[in-house]
Scaffold this motif. Structure first.
Motif, PDB file in Angstrom:
ATOM      1  N   ASP A 233       0.825  -1.210   0.000  1.00  0.00           N
ATOM      2  CA  ASP A 233       0.000   0.000   0.000  1.00  0.00           C
ATOM      3  C   ASP A 233       0.861   1.263   0.000  1.00  0.00           C
ATOM      4  OD1 ASP A 233      -2.125   1.738   0.184  1.00  0.00           O
ATOM      5  OD2 ASP A 233      -2.370   1.471   2.347  1.00  0.00           O
ATOM      6  N   GLY A 234       0.919   1.952  -1.162  1.00  0.00           N
ATOM      7  CA  GLY A 234       1.559   3.254  -1.271  1.00  0.00           C
ATOM      8  C   GLY A 234       3.075   3.259  -1.251  1.00  0.00           C
ATOM      9  N   VAL A 235       3.715   2.113  -1.213  1.00  0.00           N
ATOM     10  CA  VAL A 235       5.166   2.070  -1.049  1.00  0.00           C
ATOM     11  C   VAL A 235       5.901   2.451  -2.326  1.00  0.00           C
ATOM     12  CG1 VAL A 235       7.122   0.541  -0.591  1.00  0.00           C
ATOM     13  CG2 VAL A 235       5.066   0.412   0.842  1.00  0.00           C
ATOM     14  N   ASP A 236       5.420   1.984  -3.463  1.00  0.00           N
ATOM     15  CA  ASP A 236       6.080   2.299  -4.728  1.00  0.00           C
ATOM     16  C   ASP A 236       6.172   3.811  -4.933  1.00  0.00           C
ATOM     17  OD1 ASP A 236       7.113   1.376  -7.432  1.00  0.00           O
ATOM     18  OD2 ASP A 236       5.402   2.596  -8.069  1.00  0.00           O
ATOM     19  N   GLU A 237       5.093   4.528  -4.628  1.00  0.00           N
ATOM     20  CA  GLU A 237       5.083   5.984  -4.789  1.00  0.00           C
ATOM     21  C   GLU A 237       6.105   6.642  -3.860  1.00  0.00           C
ATOM     22  OE1 GLU A 237       1.070   4.362  -5.931  1.00  0.00           O
ATOM     23  OE2 GLU A 237       2.513   4.055  -4.300  1.00  0.00           O
ATOM     24  N   LYS A 238       6.175   6.175  -2.626  1.00  0.00           N
ATOM     25  CA  LYS A 238       7.142   6.743  -1.679  1.00  0.00           C
ATOM     26  C   LYS A 238       8.571   6.551  -2.176  1.00  0.00           C
ATOM     27  CE  LYS A 238       4.571   6.169   2.656  1.00  0.00           C
ATOM     28  NZ  LYS A 238       4.566   5.485   3.991  1.00  0.00           N
ATOM     29  N   LEU A 239       8.860   5.358  -2.683  1.00  0.00           N
ATOM     30  CA  LEU A 239      10.208   5.074  -3.137  1.00  0.00           C
ATOM     31  C   LEU A 239      10.577   5.905  -4.357  1.00  0.00           C
ATOM     32  CD1 LEU A 239      10.238   1.189  -2.682  1.00  0.00           C
ATOM     33  CD2 LEU A 239      11.491   2.866  -1.328  1.00  0.00           C
ATOM     34  N   ARG A 240       9.627   6.144  -5.212  1.00  0.00           N
ATOM     35  CA  ARG A 240       9.900   6.955  -6.403  1.00  0.00           C
ATOM     36  C   ARG A 240      10.181   8.407  -6.021  1.00  0.00           C
ATOM     37  NH1 ARG A 240       9.271   4.026 -10.803  1.00  0.00           N
ATOM     38  NH2 ARG A 240       7.934   2.184 -10.741  1.00  0.00           N
ATOM     39  N   GLU A 241       9.512   8.876  -4.994  1.00  0.00           N
ATOM     40  CA  GLU A 241       9.718  10.257  -4.552  1.00  0.00           C
ATOM     41  C   GLU A 241      10.997  10.395  -3.722  1.00  0.00           C
ATOM     42  OE1 GLU A 241       6.211  11.265  -2.436  1.00  0.00           O
ATOM     43  OE2 GLU A 241       4.901  11.215  -4.211  1.00  0.00           O
ATOM     44  N   GLY A 242      11.330   9.359  -2.995  1.00  0.00           N
ATOM     45  CA  GLY A 242      12.520   9.393  -2.140  1.00  0.00           C
ATOM     46  C   GLY A 242      12.181   8.919  -0.737  1.00  0.00           C
ATOM     47  N   ALA A 243      12.661   7.737  -0.374  1.00  0.00           N
ATOM     48  CA  ALA A 243      12.341   7.149   0.921  1.00  0.00           C
ATOM     49  C   ALA A 243      13.590   6.529   1.529  1.00  0.00           C
ATOM     50  CB  ALA A 243      11.241   6.093   0.756  1.00  0.00           C
ATOM     51  N   ARG A 244      13.479   6.163   2.821  1.00  0.00           N
ATOM     52  CA  ARG A 244      14.569   5.501   3.530  1.00  0.00           C
ATOM     53  C   ARG A 244      14.185   4.047   3.755  1.00  0.00           C
ATOM     54  NH1 ARG A 244      15.832   6.767   8.415  1.00  0.00           N
ATOM     55  NH2 ARG A 244      18.082   6.576   8.171  1.00  0.00           N
ATOM     56  N   VAL A 245      15.106   3.133   3.421  1.00  0.00           N
ATOM     57  CA  VAL A 245      14.795   1.705   3.445  1.00  0.00           C
ATOM     58  C   VAL A 245      15.868   0.951   4.216  1.00  0.00           C
ATOM     59  CG1 VAL A 245      14.362  -0.368   2.042  1.00  0.00           C
ATOM     60  CG2 VAL A 245      13.690   1.907   1.183  1.00  0.00           C
ATOM     61  N   ALA A 246      15.435   0.021   5.071  1.00  0.00           N
ATOM     62  CA  ALA A 246      16.331  -0.911   5.752  1.00  0.00           C
ATOM     63  C   ALA A 246      16.049  -2.309   5.218  1.00  0.00           C
ATOM     64  CB  ALA A 246      16.106  -0.864   7.262  1.00  0.00           C
ATOM     65  N   ASP A 247      17.070  -2.933   4.653  1.00  0.00           N
ATOM     66  CA  ASP A 247      16.942  -4.270   4.072  1.00  0.00           C
ATOM     67  C   ASP A 247      17.630  -5.259   5.011  1.00  0.00           C
ATOM     68  OD1 ASP A 247      16.501  -6.388   2.379  1.00  0.00           O
ATOM     69  OD2 ASP A 247      18.088  -5.859   0.978  1.00  0.00           O
ATOM     70  N   LEU A 248      16.833  -6.026   5.766  1.00  0.00           N
ATOM     71  CA  LEU A 248      17.345  -6.875   6.831  1.00  0.00           C
ATOM     72  C   LEU A 248      17.725  -8.255   6.293  1.00  0.00           C
ATOM     73  CD1 LEU A 248      14.604  -6.023   9.473  1.00  0.00           C
ATOM     74  CD2 LEU A 248      16.644  -4.716   8.834  1.00  0.00           C
ATOM     75  N   GLY A 249      18.853  -8.783   6.784  1.00  0.00           N
ATOM     76  CA  GLY A 249      19.328 -10.075   6.300  1.00  0.00           C
ATOM     77  C   GLY A 249      19.666 -10.022   4.822  1.00  0.00           C
ATOM     78  N   CYS A 250      20.372  -8.984   4.432  1.00  0.00           N
ATOM     79  CA  CYS A 250      20.571  -8.681   3.009  1.00  0.00           C
ATOM     80  C   CYS A 250      21.550  -9.609   2.312  1.00  0.00           C
ATOM     81  CB  CYS A 250      21.022  -7.237   2.828  1.00  0.00           C
ATOM     82  SG  CYS A 250      22.685  -6.907   3.465  1.00  0.00           S
ATOM     83  N   GLY A 251      22.352 -10.372   3.069  1.00  0.00           N
ATOM     84  CA  GLY A 251      23.310 -11.261   2.431  1.00  0.00           C
ATOM     85  C   GLY A 251      24.285 -10.514   1.547  1.00  0.00           C
ATOM     86  N   TYR A 252      24.398 -10.960   0.307  1.00  0.00           N
ATOM     87  CA  TYR A 252      25.318 -10.333  -0.650  1.00  0.00           C
ATOM     88  C   TYR A 252      24.776  -9.029  -1.228  1.00  0.00           C
ATOM     89  CZ  TYR A 252      28.631 -14.244  -0.930  1.00  0.00           C
ATOM     90  OH  TYR A 252      29.599 -15.186  -0.657  1.00  0.00           O
ATOM     91  N   GLY A 253      23.626  -8.575  -0.760  1.00  0.00           N
ATOM     92  CA  GLY A 253      23.110  -7.266  -1.142  1.00  0.00           C
ATOM     93  C   GLY A 253      22.359  -7.208  -2.453  1.00  0.00           C
ATOM     94  N   GLU A 254      21.991  -8.356  -3.010  1.00  0.00           N
ATOM     95  CA  GLU A 254      21.305  -8.350  -4.303  1.00  0.00           C
ATOM     96  C   GLU A 254      19.984  -7.601  -4.227  1.00  0.00           C
ATOM     97  OE1 GLU A 254      21.141  -8.939  -8.283  1.00  0.00           O
ATOM     98  OE2 GLU A 254      22.786  -9.626  -7.004  1.00  0.00           O
ATOM     99  N   SER A 255      19.210  -7.829  -3.165  1.00  0.00           N
ATOM    100  CA  SER A 255      17.926  -7.143  -3.018  1.00  0.00           C
ATOM    101  C   SER A 255      18.130  -5.644  -2.823  1.00  0.00           C
ATOM    102  CB  SER A 255      17.154  -7.730  -1.833  1.00  0.00           C
ATOM    103  OG  SER A 255      17.960  -7.759  -0.661  1.00  0.00           O
TER     104      SER A 255
END
Length: 354
Positions: free
Chosen positions: A165-187
């Motif tokens: 819900d509404g996340v794609d729009e936030k990311l396009r405008e500029g958002a802060r993201v924490a990617d947990l358990g990212c491993g080699y960082g592909e995601s």
């Protein structure tokens, strides 16, 4: 005790199939690495000698590898010409490493690598202690990256994030993201490339994976958007994140409720947590099928031992089910939880909001 001979024969046949699968797993990795599948797809049908010449390998090994592959139904054999080839389906499965079947190449690699920890796992069965992710062979880490690579590139940005819900729009405008358990960082890298106005923090407790992720981010040209932190999912830094993500890792954590509480504390008031987990039923009998066998087996070797190596009273396992995951998330204080979309054949995408 009366023995049902027919049932006994069925079990022997099943065991023979399983032993053959175990024995073939390292051969699948070797065929992938040495380009044997690729050469067959591009130049087949080939004799063992021709394939060896194409790949600069030894004919006697290649001949045996081809016979094993044909017996496994991963390579086609023509007895009249004594040549081997790949059907379009076999080529898609094993030679097209960027295609939709590419996760299977990584799964073969994980299976082969996980087996190297058997002595540690056997000891853990007796002691009840854990075996951490960091104690496994490098093959496991590389296989995990390859298993997820296609989904991240093809589905993460086009399907999974838009289902929130509404996340794609936030990311396009500029958002802060924490990617947990990212491993080699592909995601993390995939999201950064798709959303140049947003910033991303990849988090993993395994220092070797974080080092690899930093190198990969620099190579991908997103080092200015992405940073990586060696930390657990209960201890990562930062606050007011618009999005937190965890891909196939919440069930690996010893204290998933504690992780969920920390995620909630570090999210913005209108933030979202995207949780991608194996697509499974809530009851054991719902998962007694080939996919369930794969997940339960890998969970016994990888996921559950890792959870038991960490603090906390939970060891969810890879087949936790949506209801159990809902309990974990809502117990931590999240008030909204839903299945946003499915990602067959292996995953479901869940959405949690404060």
């Amino acid at each position: 005790m009366s023995i049902n001979e027919d049932r006994l024969e069925e079990l022997i046949e099943a065991a023979t199939t399983d032993i053959g699968a175990i024995a073939y797993a390292p051969l699948a990795v070797i065929g992938d690495r040495l380009g044997l599948y690729d050469a067959l797809a591009k130049h087949g049908p080939l004799t063992p000698s021709e394939l060896a010449d194409r790949t600069d390998t030894a004919e006697r090994y290649v001949r045996e590898w081809l016979a094993a592959s044909a017996a496994s139904d991963y390579v086609s054999y023509d007895p009249e010409t004594e040549r081997y080839s790949l059907s379009p389906e076999q080529a898609l499965l094993l030679a097209d490493t960027g295609g939709p079947a590419s996760p299977l190449a990584g799964l073969f690699q994980i299976a082969a690598g996980a087996g190297k920890a058997m002595p540690k796992i056997e000891t853990a069965f007796r002691t009840g202690e854990g075996v951490g992710w960091h104690e496994h062979d490098e093959e496991v880490f590389q296989g995990m990256m390859r298993t997820s690579e296609f989904d991240f590139k093809e589905n993460l940005v086009s399907d999974w994030i838009p289902a929130l819900d509404g996340v794609d729009e936030k990311l396009r405008e500029g958002a802060r993201v924490a990617d947990l358990g990212c491993g080699y960082g592909e995601s993390t890298i995939t999201m950064a490339q798709a959303y140049p106005h947003s910033t991303f923090v990849g988090v993993d407790y395994h220092e070797g994976s974080i080092e690899a992720a930093r190198e990969r981010a620099a190579t991908a040209g997103v080092a200015d958007q992405v940073s990586f932190e060696v930390a657990t999912a209960k201890e990562y830094t930062g606050a007011e994140y618009d999005l937190a993500t965890s891909f196939d890792c919440l069930h690996d954590m010893g204290d998933p409720v504690g992780v969920a509480k920390h995620v909630r504390e570090t999210l913005a008031a209108d933030g979202t947590w995207m949780i991608v987990e194996p697509l499974s039923g809530d009851q054991v009998d719902e998962n007694l099928n080939p996919r369930g066998r794969m997940f339960y087996s890998m969970s016994t070797m990888l996921c559950t031992p890792n959870a038991l190596d960490q603090e906390g009273s939970h060891a969810l396992g890879a087949q936790a089910g949506e209801d159990r995951l809902r309990e974990v998330v809502t117990e931590s204080g999240f008030t909204q939880f839903r299945r946003a979309t499915e990602a067959p054949p292996f995953n479901m995408v869940l959405e949690a909001k404060p």
